[in-house]
Scaffold this active site. Structure first.
Site, PDB file in Angstrom:
ATOM      1  N   GLU A   1      66.184  53.175  73.075  1.00  0.00           N
ATOM      2  CA  GLU A   1      65.020  53.951  72.613  1.00  0.00           C
ATOM      3  C   GLU A   1      65.400  54.978  71.548  1.00  0.00           C
ATOM      4  O   GLU A   1      64.938  56.120  71.551  1.00  0.00           O
ATOM      5  CB  GLU A   1      64.298  54.582  73.798  1.00  0.00           C
ATOM      6  CG  GLU A   1      63.732  53.509  74.712  1.00  0.00           C
ATOM      7  CD  GLU A   1      62.552  53.944  75.534  1.00  0.00           C
ATOM      8  OE1 GLU A   1      61.885  54.924  75.155  1.00  0.00           O
ATOM      9  OE2 GLU A   1      62.291  53.287  76.546  1.00  0.00           O
ATOM     10  N   GLY A   2      66.246  54.520  70.649  1.00  0.00           N
ATOM     11  CA  GLY A   2      66.726  55.368  69.574  1.00  0.00           C
ATOM     12  C   GLY A   2      68.068  55.970  69.912  1.00  0.00           C
ATOM     13  O   GLY A   2      68.162  56.769  70.850  1.00  0.00           O
TER      14      GLY A   2
END
Length: 384
Positions: free
Chosen positions: A365-366
């Site tokens: 998620e990044g």
């Protein structure tokens, strides 16, 4: 130990108590066996859904829990302290519900959202591709609109899908036109002709819930599976990720709390030179630093969540929470192994698993490098 939480309502306190009861009964007794055997916990997510834990931050009118993010994230933390893979999958399911809830039509929401929020259907998030991880605009998986109006033919490969092959639906992002404004979002059924999944990735941790690639071979998605407008996909994806990053921050904090608890128990029981090792200043100070870091991580994600609940901008704070909480999880779990010494390096104690599980929180998620980029851009924009 149970965290002494400051909750906004008696209802929220009851929800945390329920979560702890379920987690201690359904998660804690199974986690070691299932993670070691890489066995999927069949039926467990249905149990969480029946308890109302899979749609907490969404409106009650659609079957959700109507809870603020501040409360939902603390539920996630409690789950993660018992079984990180289950908590991450719960966070991803919540993330996968976001596009339909936020951008879907009233008809789409009435048709699909109740089943999703009540946990009768479990979701995955399908954004990444083998060549497009941090650079989401580089997607090449195509969704071609059919001239006869029957829908979209999807062709291409997606990667790193939590719950891949197990989920009932996927928030799918695919290219409908060239350029960064040519990506669209779809609510894709898990059982679709022309959709297949690869073998689960051989991961360092979170092994009980599969992560797979998906192969789309001209699969047809009906026209009403488009969420939002054509070309709105990146906007939808990024709006969902701000909230998803808070979910990962909460999971990381729960993992760090579990490692701290295990280290404290061991330090109070183990003796050296005639004293408990917790009474040796060097070890005591290490535990103090671990506890302070966990408290700080929790405070950071709660600050971002409260901003979100108030309708204020929270993107920079979400990135900061994800960065701080996941770096904390990596540091605290590593220190917990150190506290246990040689025993910490064995599978007789859970801290070695915590350390392996913590690493991925800095990546998905990044990555934390991307979080720093988001934060720095926010600061640069603030100066204009």
């Amino acid at each position: 130990m149970d965290v002494d939480r400051l909750l906004p309502t008696p209802e929220a306190a009851d929800l945390i108590a329920l979560t702890r009861e379920i987690a201690d009964k359904e998660l804690s007794p199974r986690v070691d066996e299932y993670e070691a055997a890489e066995t999927y916990p069949e039926g467990l997510f249905a149990t969480l859904g029946e308890a109302g834990l899979l749609g907490l931050p969404y409106p009650e009118e659609y079957g959700g829990g109507g809870q603020p993010y501040e409360v939902y994230l603390q539920v996630l933390e409690e789950l993660a302290a018992r079984w990180a893979a289950v908590a991450v999958a719960t966070s991803v399911h919540t993330l996968a519900c976001h596009p339909l809830h936020t951008y879907g039509t009233a008809e789409q929401k009435e048709r699909w959202l109740p089943g999703m929020l009540e946990g009768r259907t479990i979701g995955g998030y399908s954004l990444s591709e083998p060549q497009a991880g941090s650079d989401a605009a580089a997607l090449s998986c195509k969704a071609e609109r059919q001239d006869d109006g029957s829908g979209y033919r999807v062709t291409g490969t997606k990667a790193w899908i939590t719950h891949g092959g197990k989920a009932d639906f996927y928030a799918l992002f695919a290219r409908t036109a060239p350029g960064s404004h040519g990506i669209s979002c779809f609510l894709a059924p898990g059982a679709t002709d022309g959709l297949s999944f690869g073998l689960p990735e051989r991961k360092m941790g979170l092994q009980a819930v599969p992560t797979t690639s998906a192969y789309w071979d001209g699969a047809l998605l009906e026209a009403d599976r488009l969420v939002g407008s054509e070309g709105q996909g990146l906007q939808i994806a990024f709006s969902a990720l701000d909230s998803g990053r808070l979910g990962i921050a909460a999971c990381a904090t729960g993992l760090a709390q579990a490692a701290l608890d295990a280290a404290v128990v061991y330090a109070n029981e183990r003796t050296t030179f005639g004293r408990r090792i917790v009474d040796h200043q060097g070890l005591g100070f290490l535990l103090a630093d671990m506890a302070a870091a966990v408290d700080a991580a929790r405070a950071t994600y709660l600050d971002a969540a409260r901003r979100r609940d108030l309708g204020r901008p929270f993107s920079r704070q979400a990135s900061a929470a994800k960065l701080i909480a996941t770096d904390t999880a990596m540091k605290v779990t590593t220190d917990a192994v150190q506290v246990l010494g040689g025993y910490g390096y064995t599978r007789d104690f859970p801290v070695e698993r915590y350390m392996r599980e913590a690493k991925i929180t800095q990546i998905f998620e990044g990555t934390n490098q991307i979080q720093r980029l988001v934060i720095s851009r926010g600061l640069a924009h603030a100066e204009k």
